[in-house]
Design an enzyme around this catalytic site. Structure first.
Site, short mmCIF file in Angstrom:
data_model
loop_
_atom_site.label_atom_id
_atom_site.label_comp_id
_atom_site.label_asym_id
_atom_site.label_seq_id
_atom_site.Cartn_x
_atom_site.Cartn_y
_atom_site.Cartn_z
N LYS A 1 58.54 33.13 41.17
CA LYS A 1 57.06 33.19 41.16
C LYS A 1 56.52 31.80 40.80
O LYS A 1 57.17 30.80 41.10
CB LYS A 1 56.57 34.29 40.21
CG LYS A 1 57.27 35.63 40.51
CD LYS A 1 56.63 36.81 39.90
CE LYS A 1 57.41 38.06 40.32
NZ LYS A 1 56.82 39.29 39.85
N SER B 1 61.52 44.87 37.31
CA SER B 1 62.08 44.91 35.95
C SER B 1 63.59 45.17 35.95
O SER B 1 64.11 45.85 35.07
CB SER B 1 61.35 45.94 35.09
OG SER B 1 59.98 45.59 34.98
N GLU C 1 60.21 47.36 46.13
CA GLU C 1 59.67 46.96 44.83
C GLU C 1 58.48 47.85 44.50
O GLU C 1 57.35 47.57 44.93
CB GLU C 1 59.22 45.50 44.86
CG GLU C 1 60.35 44.51 45.10
CD GLU C 1 60.07 43.16 44.47
OE1 GLU C 1 60.96 42.63 43.81
OE2 GLU C 1 58.94 42.63 44.62
N GLU D 1 52.38 40.93 45.19
CA GLU D 1 51.38 40.01 44.64
C GLU D 1 50.64 39.30 45.77
O GLU D 1 49.44 39.03 45.67
CB GLU D 1 52.05 39.01 43.67
CG GLU D 1 52.45 39.71 42.37
CD GLU D 1 53.65 39.12 41.66
OE1 GLU D 1 54.03 37.98 41.95
OE2 GLU D 1 54.21 39.82 40.79
N ASN E 1 63.31 35.55 42.15
CA ASN E 1 61.95 35.23 42.58
C ASN E 1 61.28 34.58 41.38
O ASN E 1 60.85 35.26 40.45
CB ASN E 1 61.22 36.51 43.00
CG ASN E 1 59.75 36.26 43.27
OD1 ASN E 1 59.31 35.11 43.35
ND2 ASN E 1 58.98 37.33 43.43
N HIS F 1 55.43 40.15 49.50
CA HIS F 1 55.50 40.55 48.08
C HIS F 1 54.19 41.21 47.68
O HIS F 1 53.12 40.82 48.15
CB HIS F 1 55.79 39.32 47.21
CG HIS F 1 56.11 39.69 45.80
ND1 HIS F 1 55.14 40.03 44.88
CD2 HIS F 1 57.31 39.84 45.16
CE1 HIS F 1 55.73 40.35 43.73
NE2 HIS F 1 57.04 40.24 43.88
N GLY G 1 57.33 43.44 36.63
CA GLY G 1 56.87 42.70 35.45
C GLY G 1 56.34 43.59 34.34
O GLY G 1 55.71 43.11 33.40
P1 PGA Z 1 60.25 41.51 37.85
O1 PGA Z 1 59.68 41.01 39.28
O2 PGA Z 1 61.75 41.47 37.94
O3 PGA Z 1 59.70 40.52 36.86
O4 PGA Z 1 59.73 42.89 37.65
C1 PGA Z 1 60.28 41.40 40.48
C2 PGA Z 1 59.52 40.81 41.63
O5 PGA Z 1 58.28 40.79 41.59
O6 PGA Z 1 60.12 40.36 42.63
#
Ligand code: PGA
Length: 248
Positions: free
Chosen positions: A11, A211, A166, A96, A9, A94, A172
């Protein structure tokens, strides 16, 4: 046997120049691996992903989709448009999107449905915030998010979908769920689906995201109900992403 899936992903990262290098690195690095690999790129780079990855085992997709098929929705992108660019996957719900863009469970379910209608495989994200985990309502939150899909689309829809657990507090942040914490929720998700259809539940791929890095990927993906990863930060570094794909 569920084939592992590792999906990147990206982003809102990248440029034509940096993507060219990243896509080439991923394509070369994952050749011959057992796991299925996909990258979910920003909309403007779908054509680039298609151009580089067509004919390779690496699939590509988007990170969001409109719930509408077409019409006066300025700035939106339909599932049919994603299909036009050869997408196999699209991330829906997601955290976000849910947090910053007000996507409710109902909107996410509508997007999930729109994606499937166009022949895309939705990667449905579910997961609790830190505050919800601390209040001990993780199972309720994830159940509510899953139930919205089951109610709108029916359990059969999950035969052509992927779920990604998630935990919002792990995204993140460098703070990964332990394999045991993740496994517990993955098993709950599978049990919830099994209550409606045991066969669909046993074939459903449930990815972990938050992460995931080369250093923790193997242990996470060794859990019985963790069928791969949805990778944010580490998907932007070809060597790291390839290492996670190899661990799967
Ligand atoms: P990350 O993000 O691996 O940077 O924690 C995962 C995601 O948001 O899909």
């Amino acid at each position: 046997m569920r084939r592992k899936l590792v999906a990147g992903n990206w982003k809102m990262h990248g440029s034509l120049a940096t993507n060219a290098e990243l896509l080439a690195g991923v394509k070369a690095g994952v050749a011959g691996l057992a796991a299925e690999v996909a990258v979910c790129v920003p909309y403007p780079y779908l054509a680039q992903a298609q151009q580089v990855l067509a004919g390779s085992p690496v699939a590509w997709g988007a990170q969001n989709v409109s719930e509408h098929a077409q019409g006066a929705y300025t700035g939106e992108v339909s599932a049919g448009m994603l299909k036009d660019f050869g997408c196999r996957y699209v991330i829906v719900g997601h955290s976000e999107r849910r947090t910053y863009y007000g996507e409710t469970d109902a909107i996410v379910a509508a997007k999930f449905e729109a994606a499937q209608k166009a022949g895309l495989i939705p990667i449905l994200c579910v997961g609790e915030t830190l505050e919800e985990r601390e209040r001990n309502v993780t199972a309720e939150v994830v159940t509510r998010q899953m139930q919205a899909i089951l109610e709108r689309c029916g359990v059969a829809a999950l035969a052509e979908a992927v779920v990604a657990y998630e935990p919002v507090w792990a995204i993140g942040t460098g703070r990964t769920a332990t394999p045991e914490q993740a496994q517990e929720v993955h098993a709950q998700i599978r049990a919830l689906v099994a209550a409606a259809d045991a066969g669909i539940a046993s074939n459903l791929r449930i990815l972990y995201g938050g992460s995931m890095k080369p250093a923790n990927a193997k242990e996470l993906m060794a859990q019985p109900d963790i069928d791969g990863g949805l990778i944010g930060g580490a998907s932007l570094i070809a060597a790291d992403f390839v290492a996670i794909c190899a661990a799967a």
